[in-house]
Motif scaffolding. Structure first.
Motif, PDB file in Angstrom:
ATOM      1  N   MET A 275       0.846  -1.170   0.000  1.00 11.77           N
ATOM      2  CA  MET A 275       0.000   0.000   0.000  1.00 11.77           C
ATOM      3  C   MET A 275       0.893   1.235   0.000  1.00 11.77           C
ATOM      4  O   MET A 275       1.816   1.327   0.792  1.00 11.77           O
ATOM      5  CB  MET A 275      -0.873  -0.047   1.257  1.00 11.77           C
ATOM      6  N   TYR A 276       0.639   2.189  -0.874  1.00  7.61           N
ATOM      7  CA  TYR A 276       1.461   3.384  -0.976  1.00  7.61           C
ATOM      8  C   TYR A 276       0.627   4.609  -0.636  1.00  7.61           C
ATOM      9  O   TYR A 276      -0.484   4.766  -1.113  1.00  7.61           O
ATOM     10  CB  TYR A 276       2.020   3.523  -2.390  1.00  7.61           C
ATOM     11  N   TYR A 277       1.178   5.464   0.194  1.00 10.47           N
ATOM     12  CA  TYR A 277       0.516   6.713   0.565  1.00 10.47           C
ATOM     13  C   TYR A 277       1.427   7.850   0.137  1.00 10.47           C
ATOM     14  O   TYR A 277       2.618   7.861   0.461  1.00 10.47           O
ATOM     15  CB  TYR A 277       0.276   6.772   2.076  1.00 10.47           C
ATOM     16  N   ALA A 278       0.888   8.814  -0.591  1.00 12.61           N
ATOM     17  CA  ALA A 278       1.686   9.902  -1.149  1.00 12.61           C
ATOM     18  C   ALA A 278       2.346  10.752  -0.067  1.00 12.61           C
ATOM     19  O   ALA A 278       3.489  11.138  -0.184  1.00 12.61           O
ATOM     20  CB  ALA A 278       0.821  10.765  -2.053  1.00 12.61           C
ATOM     21  N   CYS A 279       1.619  11.068   0.963  1.00  7.29           N
ATOM     22  CA  CYS A 279       2.154  11.907   2.031  1.00  7.29           C
ATOM     23  C   CYS A 279       2.065  11.111   3.329  1.00  7.29           C
ATOM     24  O   CYS A 279       0.992  10.698   3.734  1.00  7.29           O
ATOM     25  CB  CYS A 279       1.333  13.192   2.139  1.00  7.29           C
ATOM     26  N   MET A 280       3.196  10.866   3.948  1.00  5.23           N
ATOM     27  CA  MET A 280       3.193  10.059   5.164  1.00  5.23           C
ATOM     28  C   MET A 280       3.805  10.825   6.323  1.00  5.23           C
ATOM     29  O   MET A 280       4.669  11.659   6.127  1.00  5.23           O
ATOM     30  CB  MET A 280       3.982   8.774   4.944  1.00  5.23           C
ATOM     31  N   VAL A 281       3.325  10.497   7.502  1.00  9.57           N
ATOM     32  CA  VAL A 281       3.879  11.056   8.733  1.00  9.57           C
ATOM     33  C   VAL A 281       4.317   9.905   9.617  1.00  9.57           C
ATOM     34  O   VAL A 281       3.922   8.761   9.413  1.00  9.57           O
ATOM     35  CB  VAL A 281       2.844  11.930   9.486  1.00  9.57           C
ATOM     36  N   ALA A 282       5.100  10.191  10.597  1.00  6.79           N
ATOM     37  CA  ALA A 282       5.525   9.191  11.574  1.00  6.79           C
ATOM     38  C   ALA A 282       4.705   9.384  12.847  1.00  6.79           C
ATOM     39  O   ALA A 282       4.464  10.513  13.274  1.00  6.79           O
ATOM     40  CB  ALA A 282       7.007   9.342  11.880  1.00  6.79           C
ATOM     41  N   LEU A 283       4.265   8.279  13.420  1.00  5.37           N
ATOM     42  CA  LEU A 283       3.553   8.309  14.696  1.00  5.37           C
ATOM     43  C   LEU A 283       4.415   7.604  15.729  1.00  5.37           C
ATOM     44  O   LEU A 283       5.102   6.632  15.416  1.00  5.37           O
ATOM     45  CB  LEU A 283       2.215   7.574  14.594  1.00  5.37           C
ATOM     46  N   GLN A 284       4.351   8.090  16.939  1.00  5.07           N
ATOM     47  CA  GLN A 284       5.070   7.443  18.029  1.00  5.07           C
ATOM     48  C   GLN A 284       4.118   7.296  19.197  1.00  5.07           C
ATOM     49  O   GLN A 284       3.401   8.232  19.540  1.00  5.07           O
ATOM     50  CB  GLN A 284       6.276   8.288  18.442  1.00  5.07           C
ATOM     51  N   ILE A 285       4.112   6.120  19.807  1.00  4.36           N
ATOM     52  CA  ILE A 285       3.265   5.872  20.973  1.00  4.36           C
ATOM     53  C   ILE A 285       4.179   5.588  22.154  1.00  4.36           C
ATOM     54  O   ILE A 285       4.994   4.673  22.114  1.00  4.36           O
ATOM     55  CB  ILE A 285       2.311   4.687  20.728  1.00  4.36           C
ATOM     56  N   ARG A 286       4.024   6.365  23.195  1.00  4.19           N
ATOM     57  CA  ARG A 286       4.860   6.208  24.386  1.00  4.19           C
ATOM     58  C   ARG A 286       4.113   5.417  25.447  1.00  4.19           C
ATOM     59  O   ARG A 286       2.891   5.326  25.449  1.00  4.19           O
ATOM     60  CB  ARG A 286       5.229   7.577  24.947  1.00  4.19           C
ATOM     61  N   ASP A 287       4.878   4.864  26.357  1.00  5.31           N
ATOM     62  CA  ASP A 287       4.356   4.198  27.557  1.00  5.31           C
ATOM     63  C   ASP A 287       3.463   2.998  27.245  1.00  5.31           C
ATOM     64  O   ASP A 287       2.471   2.758  27.930  1.00  5.31           O
ATOM     65  CB  ASP A 287       3.598   5.201  28.444  1.00  5.31           C
ATOM     66  N   VAL A 288       3.808   2.238  26.217  1.00  2.48           N
ATOM     67  CA  VAL A 288       3.077   1.013  25.897  1.00  2.48           C
ATOM     68  C   VAL A 288       3.559  -0.077  26.865  1.00  2.48           C
ATOM     69  O   VAL A 288       4.758  -0.346  26.941  1.00  2.48           O
ATOM     70  CB  VAL A 288       3.337   0.576  24.435  1.00  2.48           C
ATOM     71  N   PRO A 289       2.652  -0.690  27.593  1.00  2.00           N
ATOM     72  CA  PRO A 289       3.061  -1.753  28.514  1.00  2.00           C
ATOM     73  C   PRO A 289       3.720  -2.914  27.752  1.00  2.00           C
ATOM     74  O   PRO A 289       3.357  -3.212  26.613  1.00  2.00           O
ATOM     75  CB  PRO A 289       1.746  -2.202  29.155  1.00  2.00           C
ATOM     76  N   ASP A 290       4.693  -3.553  28.401  1.00  2.00           N
ATOM     77  CA  ASP A 290       5.422  -4.653  27.768  1.00  2.00           C
ATOM     78  C   ASP A 290       4.498  -5.755  27.283  1.00  2.00           C
ATOM     79  O   ASP A 290       4.676  -6.287  26.183  1.00  2.00           O
ATOM     80  CB  ASP A 290       6.442  -5.247  28.739  1.00  2.00           C
ATOM     81  N   ASP A 291       3.486  -6.111  28.094  1.00  2.00           N
ATOM     82  CA  ASP A 291       2.600  -7.202  27.694  1.00  2.00           C
ATOM     83  C   ASP A 291       1.769  -6.848  26.467  1.00  2.00           C
ATOM     84  O   ASP A 291       1.481  -7.695  25.625  1.00  2.00           O
ATOM     85  CB  ASP A 291       1.713  -7.658  28.853  1.00  2.00           C
ATOM     86  N   VAL A 292       1.421  -5.577  26.331  1.00  2.00           N
ATOM     87  CA  VAL A 292       0.674  -5.129  25.150  1.00  2.00           C
ATOM     88  C   VAL A 292       1.570  -5.192  23.918  1.00  2.00           C
ATOM     89  O   VAL A 292       1.177  -5.704  22.869  1.00  2.00           O
ATOM     90  CB  VAL A 292       0.114  -3.698  25.348  1.00  2.00           C
ATOM     91  N   ARG A 293       2.804  -4.707  24.054  1.00  2.00           N
ATOM     92  CA  ARG A 293       3.761  -4.769  22.950  1.00  2.00           C
ATOM     93  C   ARG A 293       4.009  -6.209  22.533  1.00  2.00           C
ATOM     94  O   ARG A 293       4.019  -6.537  21.357  1.00  2.00           O
ATOM     95  CB  ARG A 293       5.085  -4.112  23.366  1.00  2.00           C
ATOM     96  N   ASP A 294       4.160  -7.102  23.515  1.00  2.00           N
ATOM     97  CA  ASP A 294       4.407  -8.512  23.222  1.00  2.00           C
ATOM     98  C   ASP A 294       3.215  -9.143  22.500  1.00  2.00           C
ATOM     99  O   ASP A 294       3.392  -9.922  21.554  1.00  2.00           O
ATOM    100  CB  ASP A 294       4.717  -9.289  24.500  1.00  2.00           C
ATOM    101  N   ALA A 295       2.013  -8.823  22.930  1.00  2.00           N
ATOM    102  CA  ALA A 295       0.816  -9.373  22.294  1.00  2.00           C
ATOM    103  C   ALA A 295       0.708  -8.889  20.846  1.00  2.00           C
ATOM    104  O   ALA A 295       0.388  -9.667  19.938  1.00  2.00           O
ATOM    105  CB  ALA A 295      -0.436  -8.981  23.078  1.00  2.00           C
ATOM    106  N   LEU A 296       0.992  -7.614  20.614  1.00  2.00           N
ATOM    107  CA  LEU A 296       0.938  -7.075  19.256  1.00  2.00           C
ATOM    108  C   LEU A 296       2.031  -7.678  18.376  1.00  2.00           C
ATOM    109  O   LEU A 296       1.796  -7.998  17.207  1.00  2.00           O
ATOM    110  CB  LEU A 296       1.058  -5.551  19.284  1.00  2.00           C
ATOM    111  N   ALA A 297       3.205  -7.851  18.934  1.00  2.00           N
ATOM    112  CA  ALA A 297       4.303  -8.459  18.187  1.00  2.00           C
ATOM    113  C   ALA A 297       3.953  -9.895  17.804  1.00  2.00           C
ATOM    114  O   ALA A 297       4.254 -10.340  16.688  1.00  2.00           O
ATOM    115  CB  ALA A 297       5.592  -8.420  19.002  1.00  2.00           C
ATOM    116  N   GLU A 298       3.296 -10.614  18.702  1.00  2.00           N
ATOM    117  CA  GLU A 298       2.883 -11.989  18.404  1.00  2.00           C
ATOM    118  C   GLU A 298       1.829 -12.016  17.294  1.00  2.00           C
ATOM    119  O   GLU A 298       1.876 -12.846  16.397  1.00  2.00           O
ATOM    120  CB  GLU A 298       2.365 -12.679  19.666  1.00  2.00           C
ATOM    121  N   ARG A 299       0.873 -11.115  17.372  1.00  2.00           N
ATOM    122  CA  ARG A 299      -0.145 -11.028  16.304  1.00  2.00           C
ATOM    123  C   ARG A 299       0.507 -10.709  14.973  1.00  2.00           C
ATOM    124  O   ARG A 299       0.142 -11.269  13.937  1.00  2.00           O
ATOM    125  CB  ARG A 299      -1.187  -9.955  16.646  1.00  2.00           C
ATOM    126  N   ALA A 300       1.482  -9.812  14.971  1.00  2.00           N
ATOM    127  CA  ALA A 300       2.196  -9.470  13.743  1.00  2.00           C
ATOM    128  C   ALA A 300       2.931 -10.696  13.210  1.00  2.00           C
ATOM    129  O   ALA A 300       2.879 -10.988  12.010  1.00  2.00           O
ATOM    130  CB  ALA A 300       3.174  -8.327  14.005  1.00  2.00           C
TER     131      ALA A 300
END
Length: 86
Positions: A1-26
């Motif tokens: 998927m290509y988007y002509a204009c892109m920005v960067a998003l950053q999310i702070r303070d993500v709990p480790d278990d949430v990050r791990d669950a998302l990484a597993e889903r990925a």
């Protein structure tokens, strides 16, 4: 998927278990975490657009007054008139 204009998003303070669950889903989806999260963000944005379209539907028509029960009764009546109907 290509988007002509892109920005960067950053999310702070993500709990480790949430990050791990998302990484597993990925991983299960065969994606990088970055790609998986981009899909999540794009999907969420499309839901917002869909909600706006649905909310605007009431402006597109004044309605017919036909109910779901009316439709079902018409279908039943039509089916009973078909050849071979009991």
């Amino acid at each position: 998927m290509y988007y002509a204009c892109m920005v960067a998003l950053q999310i702070r303070d993500v709990p480790d278990d949430v990050r791990d669950a998302l990484a597993e889903r990925a991983r299960q989806a065969g994606q990088s975490l970055q790609g998986f999260l981009l899909d999540v963000v794009v999907r969420e944005a499309s839901f917002a657009r869909n909600a706006a379209v649905v909310a605007g539907l009431s402006q597109w028509t004044t309605g017919t007054g036909v109910t779901g029960d009316d439709v079902l009764a018409a279908l039943d009546a039509d089916r009973s008139q078909r050849p071979g109907a009991a």
